[in-house]
Write an enzyme that holds these catalytic residues in place. Structure first.
Site, PDB file in Angstrom:
ATOM      1  N   GLU A 441       1.492   0.412  10.566  1.00  0.00           N
ATOM      2  CA  GLU A 441       1.621   1.955  10.319  1.00  0.00           C
ATOM      3  C   GLU A 441       0.255   2.191   9.548  1.00  0.00           C
ATOM      4  OE1 GLU A 441       4.268   1.748   7.300  1.00  0.00           O
ATOM      5  OE2 GLU A 441       3.783   3.830   6.485  1.00  0.00           O
ATOM      6  N   ASP A 514       5.276  -0.585   5.710  1.00  0.00           N
ATOM      7  CA  ASP A 514       5.192  -0.666   4.197  1.00  0.00           C
ATOM      8  C   ASP A 514       6.598  -0.948   3.751  1.00  0.00           C
ATOM      9  OD1 ASP A 514       2.648   0.165   4.052  1.00  0.00           O
ATOM     10  OD2 ASP A 514       2.961   2.097   3.520  1.00  0.00           O
ATOM     11  N   ASP A 516       8.725  -0.043   1.787  1.00  0.00           N
ATOM     12  CA  ASP A 516       9.375   1.248   0.959  1.00  0.00           C
ATOM     13  C   ASP A 516      10.408   1.870   2.058  1.00  0.00           C
ATOM     14  OD1 ASP A 516       7.372   2.647   2.628  1.00  0.00           O
ATOM     15  OD2 ASP A 516       6.411   3.305   0.737  1.00  0.00           O
ATOM     16  N   ASP A 518      10.022   4.878   3.139  1.00  0.00           N
ATOM     17  CA  ASP A 518       9.036   5.702   4.309  1.00  0.00           C
ATOM     18  C   ASP A 518       8.938   4.636   5.752  1.00  0.00           C
ATOM     19  OD1 ASP A 518       9.068   8.145   3.640  1.00  0.00           O
ATOM     20  OD2 ASP A 518       6.925   7.984   2.853  1.00  0.00           O
TER      21      ASP A 518
END
Ligand code: 1YM
Length: 653
Positions: A441, A514, A516, A518
């Site tokens: 990403e 990541d 998290d 998102d």
């Protein structure tokens, strides 16, 4: 075993010896009878017993089945039907109930009338469950008496006896069994959710039947306030309610679920359908309550009828223009959710995994019942016909555009030689077995990954921002999307009907996002794309999620990485909590330098990878999960992400 034999109270004649040989054969080769002795086979035992009770419901004599997971992982199934007959079966010279549990293939083939759901994988039944149980007890409630018999590993412990009285009106069958741990060596622990999904499906498929599932096992964390966990399923609307359930997080195009039912040439046909505003089709087919994921003749009959009737109606009512082509089946099925359920005397299963119906009479029966009733329905509900046809006409145009876009991509890649995407940093080794590709990403993390990687075997494909949500886009838009095109060309396999796994260019496809919410969302978007376009990649275990750390901890020139809050606490306890550690919280992959990224997330020697599986779930549940995550309805998605996003590894897809 010896103990069991000692308890046998009657002499064995020749017939009995054959019986034992029959059940012995089941114990010797259990896989032949229940497919597998892993968890799936363990659960299958329950379905075999429940199927007999469902048969009784289909025959019209039973409306409640209770399944209990007892504290010791034994299972109890009870129904309120007629009770398995306790009188002597003349051919065997033994009580019918004993025959049912001790003679192979004696399952539901006795008596007559009604369609027999020779349930489950190979239609075997109660005797197989008995053979594979450490012990099994059966009780029959009949005319105010309780009859009972016990078996150990298939051997009769005592003749059928009257154990006592019950209420005059009580009737039914009660079975309790303990799976044999020497057969089910992997696990003998039942999973509530697995049983729940199948029992709910059974309830949808048998309208009006109530099925209750209770878990009596104590959760180690439950305190004094513990209560058994119970769920009940009962659907008066049957498969119509199944369709409503499948569409619950989608936006239906019209209010009512169409439902058609009828009999033709000994085939009982039920069809329920409703369109929603999405672009996917979700059709689930069943034969005698058994899912047929590969479809077959019943599905063919349905599709043929659907295409013909809608084209006829569209022409007659001038919704399809005179000079335009006929609508294709795919156009009419865009956004369709449907259940097709047939009951048939002697189902023939075909295909690689024997999950495809072969009986040709099912094709004719579904086609005829469905055509006739759909035609009538459309005449009565012209506004419904109109919205479906308008969507189909749009789908037809989009598909033309998609075809052109796809042809263009094909031609282009032919001209460009290999045509690999420009952003791909490919590996030098050309043997796919040694190679892996990281889908990363963001360009900055992509940059770090490119510097960190092992060039020979690791390829990097950076994607910019969130990838297109394929649940919400039509095909033409999907093929036009640069990130999606890049993935398709990089993998090399093609998609849908063109898919060819032997052309896969990497052994591992590793999604690296990541750590998290998102990142979890982006990972889910990618998994959705893979699941919809190349499900075989997931099924064959080529798809992985990378696990970047959440924290870095330094003290006295030593470094630790923590992949969860629990792990951080554990490390802190070990090294001591004082101000001298400077804990670093990683917000994203981009914050790590190439060396850190290599040692924590990419180095095959040290990293943690999670392989993505399709959980052993009913197909329809996988669909619901994706719709929940990717559909327009925000609330269920928020709930799901709050529940699961922090633990992508548990994401049940
Ligand atoms: C908890 C499991 O097995 N219920 C059950 C089984 C049977 C009957 C009723 C039944 C069937 C018939 C006539 C018939 C079975 N009977 C036989 C056999 N619950 C559970 N409930 N009377 C009762 O099919 O004609 C096999 S299954 F062969 F003995 F009739």
């Amino acid at each position: 075993m010896a103990e069991a034999n000692n308890q046998v109270q009657h002499e064995y004649g020749g017939d009995q010896i054959q019986i034992l040989e029959g059940l012995e054969a089941v114990r010797r080769r259990p896989g032949m009878y229940i497919g597998t002795t892993a968890s799936r086979g363990l659960h299958h035992l329950v379905y075999e017993i429940v199927d007999n009770a469902v048969d009784e419901a289909l025959a019209g004599f039973c409306d409640h089945i209770e399944v209990t997971i007892n504290e010791d992982n034994t299972i109890t199934v009870e129904d309120n039907g007629r009770g398995i007959p306790v009188d002597i079966n003349h051919k065997a010279g033994r009580p019918a109930v004993e025959v049912v549990f001790t003679i192979l293939h004696a399952g539901g083939k006795f008596g007559g009338g009604g369609y027999k759901v020779s349930g489950g994988l190979h239609g075997v039944g109660a005797s197989v469950v008995n053979a594979l149980s450490d012990w099994l007890e059966v009780r029959v409630y009949h005319e105010g008496k309780v009859y009972e018999q016990r078996y150990e590993r298939g051997h009769v412990c005592y003749d059928l006896r009257i154990a006592g009285d019950c209420e005059e009106g009580k009737r039914g069958t009660w079975v309790r069994f303990k799976p044999d741990a020497t057969i089910f060596t992997e696990t003998t622990v039942y999973e509530f959710d697995v049983l729940k999904r199948r029992l709910r499906e059974m309830a949808f498929l048998t309208k009006g039947l109530k099925i209750t599932l209770t878990d009596l096992r104590k959760d180690p964390e439950a305190g004094d306030v513990w209560e058994p966990h119970t769920e009940s399923f009962c659907y008066e609307g049957g498969i119509s309610e199944f369709v409503t359930y499948l569409n619950k997080h989608k936006a239906p195009l019209y209010e009512q679920v169409m439902y058609f039912e009828g009999d033709r040439a000994n085939v009982h046909v039920e069809v329920a359908l409703q369109h929603n505003d999405s672009y996917n089709e979700s059709i689930y087919t069943f034969v005698n309550n058994i899912n047929t994921p590969e479809g077959g003749t019943h599905l063919e009959g349905f599709k043929t009828a659907l295409t013909k009737i809608f084209n006829d109606y569209g022409r007659t009512n001038k919704i399809i223009k005179e000079n335009d082509d006929n609508l294709s089946g795919e156009d009419i099925r865009e956004g369709l959710t449907a259940i097709i359920s047939v009951k048939i005397d002697d189902p023939q299963f075909e295909g690689q995994t024997k999950q495809k119906l072969g009986n040709s009479e099912a094709r004719t029966a579904v086609n005829s019942v469905f055509s006739e009733q759909l035609t009538y329905f459309l005449e009565q509900n012209p506004q419904v016909a109109k919205v479906i046809l308008e969507k189909a006409v749009l789908a037809q145009r989009a598909r033309d555009a998609a075809r052109k876009a796809r042809d263009l991509t094909r031609r282009k890649s032919a001209l460009d030689g290999m045509g690999l995407p420009g952003k791909l940093a490919d590996c030098s080794d050309k043997d796919p077995k040694n190679c892996e590709i990281f889908i990363v990403e963001g360009d900055s993390a992509g940059g770090s990954a490119k510097s960190a990687r092992q060039r020979a075997t690791q390829a990097i494909l950076p994607l910019r921002g969130k990838i297109l949500n394929v649940e919400k886009a039509r095909e033409d838009k999907i093929y036009g999307n640069a990130e999606i095109k890049a993935m398709i060309t990089a993998f090399g396999t093609g998609i849908h009907q063109d898919f060819d796994i032997t052309k896969l260019r990497y052994d591992k496809i590793i999604i690296m996002t990541d750590a998290d919410v998102d990142g979890a969302h982006i990972a889910t978007l990618m998994l959705t794309f893979l699941y919809r376009f190349m499900p075989e990649l997931i099924k064959t275990g080529h798809v992985y999620l990378a696990q970047p750390p959440l924290y870095k901890l330094e003290k006295n020139k030593k470094t630790w990485y923590a992949y969860s809050d629990e792990e951080l606490n554990q490390i802190l306890t070990e090294v001591g909590r004082d101000n001298s550690n400077k804990i670093q919280r990683y917000k994203g992959l981009g914050e790590m330098d190439p060396e850190q990224l290599w040692e924590t997330t990419m180095d095959p020697e040290r990293r943690i990878l999670l392989r993505v599986n399709l959980a052993e779930e009913e197909e329809s549940d996988v669909d619901i999960t994706f719709t929940t995550l990717m559909g327009d309805n925000v609330e269920p998605r928020r709930e799901f992400i709050e529940k699961n996003a922090r633990f992508v590894k548990n994401l049940d897809i």
